[in-house]
Motif scaffolding. Structure first.
Motif, PDB file in Angstrom:
ATOM      1  N   LEU A   1      11.499  14.470  -0.174  1.00 22.91           N
ATOM      2  CA  LEU A   1      10.496  14.588   0.881  1.00 22.91           C
ATOM      3  C   LEU A   1       9.639  13.329   0.960  1.00 22.91           C
ATOM      4  O   LEU A   1       9.364  12.815   2.053  1.00 22.91           O
ATOM      5  CB  LEU A   1       9.625  15.819   0.624  1.00 22.91           C
ATOM      6  N   ILE A   2       9.238  12.808  -0.189  1.00 21.04           N
ATOM      7  CA  ILE A   2       8.438  11.573  -0.226  1.00 21.04           C
ATOM      8  C   ILE A   2       9.247  10.408   0.339  1.00 21.04           C
ATOM      9  O   ILE A   2       8.746   9.618   1.148  1.00 21.04           O
ATOM     10  CB  ILE A   2       7.988  11.260  -1.670  1.00 21.04           C
ATOM     11  N   THR A   3      10.496  10.309  -0.063  1.00 24.87           N
ATOM     12  CA  THR A   3      11.336   9.196   0.378  1.00 24.87           C
ATOM     13  C   THR A   3      11.568   9.222   1.879  1.00 24.87           C
ATOM     14  O   THR A   3      11.428   8.197   2.557  1.00 24.87           O
ATOM     15  CB  THR A   3      12.690   9.236  -0.370  1.00 24.87           C
ATOM     16  N   VAL A   4      11.914  10.378   2.413  1.00 17.22           N
ATOM     17  CA  VAL A   4      12.139  10.486   3.861  1.00 17.22           C
ATOM     18  C   VAL A   4      10.834  10.246   4.612  1.00 17.22           C
ATOM     19  O   VAL A   4      10.823   9.590   5.662  1.00 17.22           O
ATOM     20  CB  VAL A   4      12.768  11.853   4.222  1.00 17.22           C
ATOM     21  N   GLY A   5       9.728  10.754   4.074  1.00 21.44           N
ATOM     22  CA  GLY A   5       8.429  10.512   4.705  1.00 21.44           C
ATOM     23  C   GLY A   5       8.093   9.029   4.775  1.00 21.44           C
ATOM     24  O   GLY A   5       7.634   8.528   5.813  1.00 21.44           O
ATOM     25  N   LEU A   6       8.343   8.315   3.681  1.00 17.63           N
ATOM     26  CA  LEU A   6       8.095   6.864   3.688  1.00 17.63           C
ATOM     27  C   LEU A   6       9.017   6.148   4.663  1.00 17.63           C
ATOM     28  O   LEU A   6       8.604   5.198   5.335  1.00 17.63           O
ATOM     29  CB  LEU A   6       8.261   6.299   2.282  1.00 17.63           C
ATOM     30  N   LEU A   7      10.239   6.602   4.747  1.00 18.51           N
ATOM     31  CA  LEU A   7      11.184   6.003   5.692  1.00 18.51           C
ATOM     32  C   LEU A   7      10.702   6.194   7.126  1.00 18.51           C
ATOM     33  O   LEU A   7      10.750   5.264   7.940  1.00 18.51           O
ATOM     34  CB  LEU A   7      12.569   6.630   5.490  1.00 18.51           C
ATOM     35  N   ILE A   8      10.202   7.377   7.421  1.00 15.26           N
ATOM     36  CA  ILE A   8       9.681   7.652   8.766  1.00 15.26           C
ATOM     37  C   ILE A   8       8.444   6.802   9.048  1.00 15.26           C
ATOM     38  O   ILE A   8       8.299   6.233  10.140  1.00 15.26           O
ATOM     39  CB  ILE A   8       9.374   9.161   8.919  1.00 15.26           C
ATOM     40  N   ILE A   9       7.553   6.689   8.076  1.00 21.58           N
ATOM     41  CA  ILE A   9       6.346   5.874   8.257  1.00 21.58           C
ATOM     42  C   ILE A   9       6.719   4.408   8.485  1.00 21.58           C
ATOM     43  O   ILE A   9       6.183   3.758   9.395  1.00 21.58           O
ATOM     44  CB  ILE A   9       5.400   6.018   7.049  1.00 21.58           C
ATOM     45  N   LEU A  10       7.618   3.870   7.668  1.00 21.44           N
ATOM     46  CA  LEU A  10       8.025   2.467   7.823  1.00 21.44           C
ATOM     47  C   LEU A  10       8.672   2.222   9.186  1.00 21.44           C
ATOM     48  O   LEU A  10       8.457   1.176   9.804  1.00 21.44           O
ATOM     49  CB  LEU A  10       8.977   2.063   6.700  1.00 21.44           C
TER      50      LEU A  10
ATOM     51  N   GLY B   1       0.827  -1.211   0.000  1.00 16.60           N
ATOM     52  CA  GLY B   1       0.000   0.000   0.000  1.00 16.60           C
ATOM     53  C   GLY B   1       0.858   1.256   0.000  1.00 16.60           C
ATOM     54  O   GLY B   1       0.581   2.214  -0.738  1.00 16.60           O
ATOM     55  N   LEU B   2       1.898   1.275   0.831  1.00 10.22           N
ATOM     56  CA  LEU B   2       2.817   2.414   0.858  1.00 10.22           C
ATOM     57  C   LEU B   2       3.559   2.566  -0.473  1.00 10.22           C
ATOM     58  O   LEU B   2       3.811   3.684  -0.928  1.00 10.22           O
ATOM     59  CB  LEU B   2       3.809   2.272   2.009  1.00 10.22           C
ATOM     60  N   LEU B   3       3.897   1.449  -1.086  1.00 13.13           N
ATOM     61  CA  LEU B   3       4.567   1.492  -2.386  1.00 13.13           C
ATOM     62  C   LEU B   3       3.661   2.121  -3.444  1.00 13.13           C
ATOM     63  O   LEU B   3       4.104   2.957  -4.239  1.00 13.13           O
ATOM     64  CB  LEU B   3       4.984   0.080  -2.805  1.00 13.13           C
ATOM     65  N   ILE B   4       2.396   1.749  -3.435  1.00 11.34           N
ATOM     66  CA  ILE B   4       1.430   2.330  -4.387  1.00 11.34           C
ATOM     67  C   ILE B   4       1.265   3.826  -4.139  1.00 11.34           C
ATOM     68  O   ILE B   4       1.269   4.632  -5.079  1.00 11.34           O
ATOM     69  CB  ILE B   4       0.070   1.589  -4.304  1.00 11.34           C
ATOM     70  N   VAL B   5       1.173   4.219  -2.864  1.00 12.99           N
ATOM     71  CA  VAL B   5       1.073   5.642  -2.527  1.00 12.99           C
ATOM     72  C   VAL B   5       2.321   6.381  -3.007  1.00 12.99           C
ATOM     73  O   VAL B   5       2.237   7.484  -3.569  1.00 12.99           O
ATOM     74  CB  VAL B   5       0.862   5.830  -1.008  1.00 12.99           C
ATOM     75  N   ALA B   6       3.481   5.782  -2.807  1.00 13.89           N
ATOM     76  CA  ALA B   6       4.739   6.409  -3.233  1.00 13.89           C
ATOM     77  C   ALA B   6       4.756   6.604  -4.745  1.00 13.89           C
ATOM     78  O   ALA B   6       5.142   7.672  -5.239  1.00 13.89           O
ATOM     79  CB  ALA B   6       5.925   5.559  -2.788  1.00 13.89           C
ATOM     80  N   ILE B   7       4.342   5.598  -5.479  1.00 12.59           N
ATOM     81  CA  ILE B   7       4.327   5.692  -6.951  1.00 12.59           C
ATOM     82  C   ILE B   7       3.382   6.809  -7.397  1.00 12.59           C
ATOM     83  O   ILE B   7       3.713   7.602  -8.289  1.00 12.59           O
ATOM     84  CB  ILE B   7       3.940   4.339  -7.584  1.00 12.59           C
ATOM     85  N   ILE B   8       2.232   6.892  -6.771  1.00  8.79           N
ATOM     86  CA  ILE B   8       1.271   7.949  -7.121  1.00  8.79           C
ATOM     87  C   ILE B   8       1.857   9.321  -6.808  1.00  8.79           C
ATOM     88  O   ILE B   8       1.767  10.253  -7.614  1.00  8.79           O
ATOM     89  CB  ILE B   8      -0.071   7.726  -6.389  1.00  8.79           C
ATOM     90  N   LEU B   9       2.483   9.456  -5.631  1.00  8.66           N
ATOM     91  CA  LEU B   9       3.090  10.744  -5.260  1.00  8.66           C
ATOM     92  C   LEU B   9       4.239  11.116  -6.197  1.00  8.66           C
ATOM     93  O   LEU B   9       4.395  12.289  -6.562  1.00  8.66           O
ATOM     94  CB  LEU B   9       3.572  10.709  -3.813  1.00  8.66           C
ATOM     95  N   PHE B  10       5.050  10.126  -6.575  1.00  7.72           N
ATOM     96  CA  PHE B  10       6.134  10.399  -7.521  1.00  7.72           C
ATOM     97  C   PHE B  10       5.572  10.849  -8.869  1.00  7.72           C
ATOM     98  O   PHE B  10       6.092  11.758  -9.508  1.00  7.72           O
ATOM     99  CB  PHE B  10       7.022   9.170  -7.723  1.00  7.72           C
TER     100      PHE B  10
ATOM    101  N   THR C   1       2.573  12.241  -9.563  1.00  7.41           N
ATOM    102  CA  THR C   1       1.877  13.531  -9.547  1.00  7.41           C
ATOM    103  C   THR C   1       2.831  14.697  -9.369  1.00  7.41           C
ATOM    104  O   THR C   1       2.487  15.824  -9.719  1.00  7.41           O
ATOM    105  CB  THR C   1       0.820  13.569  -8.430  1.00  7.41           C
ATOM    106  N   ASP C   2       3.986  14.452  -8.818  1.00  2.49           N
ATOM    107  CA  ASP C   2       5.030  15.477  -8.665  1.00  2.49           C
ATOM    108  C   ASP C   2       4.568  16.654  -7.804  1.00  2.49           C
ATOM    109  O   ASP C   2       4.995  17.788  -8.007  1.00  2.49           O
ATOM    110  CB  ASP C   2       5.479  15.956 -10.051  1.00  2.49           C
ATOM    111  N   LYS C   3       3.673  16.380  -6.831  1.00  2.00           N
ATOM    112  CA  LYS C   3       3.222  17.441  -5.927  1.00  2.00           C
ATOM    113  C   LYS C   3       4.246  17.712  -4.829  1.00  2.00           C
ATOM    114  O   LYS C   3       4.301  18.815  -4.297  1.00  2.00           O
ATOM    115  CB  LYS C   3       1.870  17.068  -5.305  1.00  2.00           C
TER     116      LYS C   3
END
Length: 166
Positions: free
Chosen positions: A22-31, A4-13, A15-17
């Motif tokens: 920032l996305i990578t560090v955020g995912l690292l913190i969530i994991l 699920g996090l991987l899918i969210v990451a792909i969508i965020l990458f 959309t380029d919002k």
């Protein structure tokens, strides 16, 4: 959860919002917060010689760009007489491949795009005639040394870690 996090990451990458870092560090913190990764596992890669070397190469590249080294090189290319303009791709490719042998080829390509497009505009040439040779020269130069491409750095680190002579 990870899928699920991987899918969210792909969508965020896509959309380029948000910026990639920032996305990578955020995912690292969530994991890490969810207990999927331990803090030691989460930050283990940041101490790698490979990552430190790549970061250093990007710093050197940005420094060269900020210092105006690439503008100086671009100005020298502009001074090439019109009758020798057919040699311009050769001059540019030689410079790019030499630079790429000592820096990461992706960073070198990114650094040279703006000066090459500027040269093409001033000389009224199609940028596509110069940018493709820049990409190929960067790849060629990067394969000449261990630090030229991230693949070479990764393989060198792997070989050294597993006892092979490097």
């Amino acid at each position: 959860m990870v899928i699920g996090l991987l899918i969210v990451a792909i969508i965020l990458f896509a959309t380029d919002k948000f910026s990639v870092d920032l996305i990578t560090v955020g995912l690292l913190i969530i994991l890490t917060s969810l207990g999927i990764l331990t803090p030691a596992e989460a930050f283990r890669g940041f101490g790698s010689d490979f990552i430190i070397m790549l970061a250093s190469i990007f710093v050197v590249g940005a420094s060269m760009q900020k210092a105006g080294v690439l503008e100086i090189i671009g100005d020298r290319f502009i001074k090439i007489p019109r009758k020798r303009i057919r040699w311009l791709p050769t001059y540019i490719m030689s410079t790019v491949s030499f630079t790429s042998a000592f820096m990461n080829n992706t960073a070198v390509t990114a650094m040279y795009v703006a000066p090459v497009v500027s040269i093409c505009r001033k000389l009224r040439l199609s940028p596509s005639k110069m940018l493709m040779p820049v990409a190929f020269a960067s790849i060629l130069g990067g394969t000449c040394t261990v630090i030229g491409t991230s693949t070479n750095i990764a393989v060198n680190a792997y070989l050294g870690k597993h006892g092979y002579p490097v």
